[in-house]
Write a protein that holds these residues in place. Structure first.
Motif, PDB file in Angstrom:
ATOM      1  N   SER A 145     -18.846  51.416 -42.697  1.00  0.00           N
ATOM      2  CA  SER A 145     -17.395  51.562 -42.877  1.00  0.00           C
ATOM      3  C   SER A 145     -16.624  50.333 -42.416  1.00  0.00           C
ATOM      4  O   SER A 145     -15.630  49.935 -43.048  1.00  0.00           O
ATOM      5  CB  SER A 145     -16.904  52.810 -42.134  1.00  0.00           C
ATOM      6  N   SER A 162      -5.550  55.266 -49.558  1.00  0.00           N
ATOM      7  CA  SER A 162      -6.423  56.382 -49.172  1.00  0.00           C
ATOM      8  C   SER A 162      -7.804  55.876 -48.770  1.00  0.00           C
ATOM      9  O   SER A 162      -8.444  56.427 -47.865  1.00  0.00           O
ATOM     10  CB  SER A 162      -6.544  57.383 -50.324  1.00  0.00           C
ATOM     11  N   THR A 199      -9.415  56.630 -45.121  1.00  0.00           N
ATOM     12  CA  THR A 199     -10.683  57.351 -44.995  1.00  0.00           C
ATOM     13  C   THR A 199     -11.726  56.520 -44.278  1.00  0.00           C
ATOM     14  O   THR A 199     -12.427  57.011 -43.377  1.00  0.00           O
ATOM     15  CB  THR A 199     -11.203  57.761 -46.383  1.00  0.00           C
ATOM     16  N   GLY A 224     -11.026  56.338 -40.679  1.00  0.00           N
ATOM     17  CA  GLY A 224     -11.416  57.585 -40.019  1.00  0.00           C
ATOM     18  C   GLY A 224     -12.904  57.643 -39.757  1.00  0.00           C
ATOM     19  O   GLY A 224     -13.351  58.117 -38.702  1.00  0.00           O
ATOM     20  N   ILE A 225     -13.696  57.153 -40.721  1.00  0.00           N
ATOM     21  CA  ILE A 225     -15.145  57.107 -40.526  1.00  0.00           C
ATOM     22  C   ILE A 225     -15.492  56.147 -39.400  1.00  0.00           C
ATOM     23  O   ILE A 225     -16.298  56.453 -38.515  1.00  0.00           O
ATOM     24  CB  ILE A 225     -15.849  56.683 -41.830  1.00  0.00           C
ATOM     25  N   ALA A 265     -13.312  61.178 -39.000  1.00  0.00           N
ATOM     26  CA  ALA A 265     -13.397  61.751 -40.346  1.00  0.00           C
ATOM     27  C   ALA A 265     -14.598  62.679 -40.425  1.00  0.00           C
ATOM     28  O   ALA A 265     -15.699  62.331 -40.002  1.00  0.00           O
ATOM     29  CB  ALA A 265     -13.511  60.653 -41.393  1.00  0.00           C
ATOM     30  N   THR A 266     -14.398  63.873 -40.950  1.00  0.00           N
ATOM     31  CA  THR A 266     -15.491  64.826 -41.122  1.00  0.00           C
ATOM     32  C   THR A 266     -16.157  64.609 -42.480  1.00  0.00           C
ATOM     33  O   THR A 266     -15.633  63.901 -43.347  1.00  0.00           O
ATOM     34  CB  THR A 266     -14.974  66.262 -41.047  1.00  0.00           C
ATOM     35  N   ASP A 288     -13.789  65.736 -45.018  1.00  0.00           N
ATOM     36  CA  ASP A 288     -12.721  64.757 -45.294  1.00  0.00           C
ATOM     37  C   ASP A 288     -13.193  63.717 -46.309  1.00  0.00           C
ATOM     38  O   ASP A 288     -12.468  63.370 -47.256  1.00  0.00           O
ATOM     39  CB  ASP A 288     -12.305  64.047 -44.005  1.00  0.00           C
ATOM     40  N   VAL A 289     -14.410  63.236 -46.110  1.00  0.00           N
ATOM     41  CA  VAL A 289     -14.939  62.204 -47.010  1.00  0.00           C
ATOM     42  C   VAL A 289     -15.170  62.766 -48.405  1.00  0.00           C
ATOM     43  O   VAL A 289     -14.844  62.125 -49.413  1.00  0.00           O
ATOM     44  CB  VAL A 289     -16.242  61.617 -46.431  1.00  0.00           C
ATOM     45  N   TRP A 292     -11.882  63.143 -50.171  1.00  0.00           N
ATOM     46  CA  TRP A 292     -11.368  61.856 -50.651  1.00  0.00           C
ATOM     47  C   TRP A 292     -12.108  61.425 -51.908  1.00  0.00           C
ATOM     48  O   TRP A 292     -11.494  60.958 -52.871  1.00  0.00           O
ATOM     49  CB  TRP A 292     -11.524  60.786 -49.562  1.00  0.00           C
TER      50      TRP A 292
END
Length: 381
Positions: free
Chosen positions: A33, A61, A65, A68-69, A74-75, A78-79, A82
């Protein structure tokens, strides 16, 4: 892999001018990421130069995302959300409860139809029916359209007559059955290996006759446990075998490998989502959940120890955990508890068959018949 434009095109298998949001998102997710975040500005400029800039909403976005990763907040959901918001990623679980197999587990049919759905969604994005920017913004109406398009495609026959959801399900069932058959064949081979080193128990004629007499009466009665034993053996109204040995082995084998479900009627529905499972439903569910390895470890251990050994659910869980016949790690107390809970549904049925007595002690009949019934359950028809 890097996140430069050439790598993204190679990953997607198409030129830069035809790259979609999904193509770019999947390429960014394929690398660390932090590396992806650093690469976004250059990738965005390169896409703009190729006349395919995507949209500001997508790039915003993507940064959110990936950040968040990178930050560990980010869960998986969530991924996935997206990725689906790109507008051309098939939903993992649809409103119609269709579930796509994981990418590495798809067979030829699922792979083909997944690709065809992606192409269909690309057409719907091109036509404006699906709006990825509104999806990225979390627009509820856009999400409903996106889900409805996929449900409709999955349920609509293709030009060749195949219904996508049906044929993918059929392929998955075939793969599951094939895996099950392989596990069963391996377990049967291991069982026969164990039994080959053990003396053959003498035939307990009197015990079998008495057990069969009780079993015939029990199978004629309504309710539990007769209805569960009938379902296990697949006895659906047809005459019982005349041979006591045949009847007893048929039912005992069915406990290890149930043949059918309980018969539905107005008073009994297995999938009563509003209430708890009945005693018989819970018993059948447990029987169908026990793994081949657990049956193998249990019966092999009892066959080695012989009549008089304790065969309670607690003892069976320990026998499975300590077995040298299977490769299993049950150091976690929860694993022991799960095995014990599942076999809590087995031992009452064994008692009805005379395999164990009222104190859960293995009988001469159980010592003789358990290995034979398990072999029968796993042997090819």
């Amino acid at each position: 892999m890097t996140a430069d434009l050439d790598s993204v095109c190679e990953h997607a298998g198409r030129p830069a001018a035809r790259l979609t949001r999904r193509d770019v998102a999947r390429a960014l997710l394929a690398i660390p990421s932090g590396q992806a975040l650093v690469a976004i500005p250059d990738l965005r400029r390169a896409m703009l130069a190729e006349g395919n800039p995507l949209s500001a909403a997508f790039w915003d976005s993507a940064k959110a995302t990936l950040a968040g990763i990178e930050n560990g907040v980010a869960t998986v959901g969530d991924v996935q959300r997206w990725l689906e918001a790109t507008g051309t990623e098939p939903i993992l679980i649809t409103r119609g409860y269709f579930i796509w197999p994981e990418e590495g587990e798809r067979g030829p049919v699922a792979t083909e139809l997944h690709d065809r759905l992606v192409a269909h969604l690309e057409e719907r994005v091109e036509s404006g029916e699906i709006d990825p920017d509104r999806l990225a913004a979390g627009d509820t109406e856009a999400r409903e359209v996106y889900e409805r398009v996929q449900d409709h495609w999955l349920a609509t026959p293709l030009p060749d007559g195949r219904v996508p959801s049906a044929v993918v399900g059929e392929e998955l069932d075939e793969e599951l059955f094939a895996t099950w058959d392989e596990e069963e064949a391996f377990a049967l081979g291991e069982l026969r290996r164990v039994l080959a080193d053990l003396p053959e128990p003498s035939f307990p004629a009197a015990e079998l006759e008495a057990a069969a007499r009780r079993l015939r009466a029990l199978l004629a009665e309504p309710g539990y446990p007769g209805n569960v034993l009938r379902a296990c053996a697949g006895l659906d109204g047809e005459p019982l075998p005349e041979s006591d040995t045949e009847l007893w082995l048929m039912v005992a084998a069915g406990v290890a490998s149930p043949v059918s479900d309980l018969q539905d009627d107005d008073e009994h529905q297995f999938w009563d989502l509003e209430g708890e499972l009945s005693e018989e439903d819970a018993a059948l569910a447990a029987l169908c959940t026990i793994h081949h390895a657990d049956w193998l470890a249990t019966v092999a251990a009892l066959a080695r120890r012989g009549p008089g050994v304790l065969a309670s659910p607690e003892r069976i869980a320990r026998l499975v955990a300590e077995s040298d016949d299977i490769d299993v790690d049950m150091d976690d107390p929860e694993d022991l508890e799960t095995t014990e809970t599942l076999f809590t549904s087995v031992t009452p049925l064994w008692q009805q068959l005379g395999i164990v007595d009222d104190k859960a002690i293995l009988t001469r009949l159980g010592w003789w018949g358990l290995p034979k019934s398990l072999e029968r359950a796993w042997a090819p028809e």
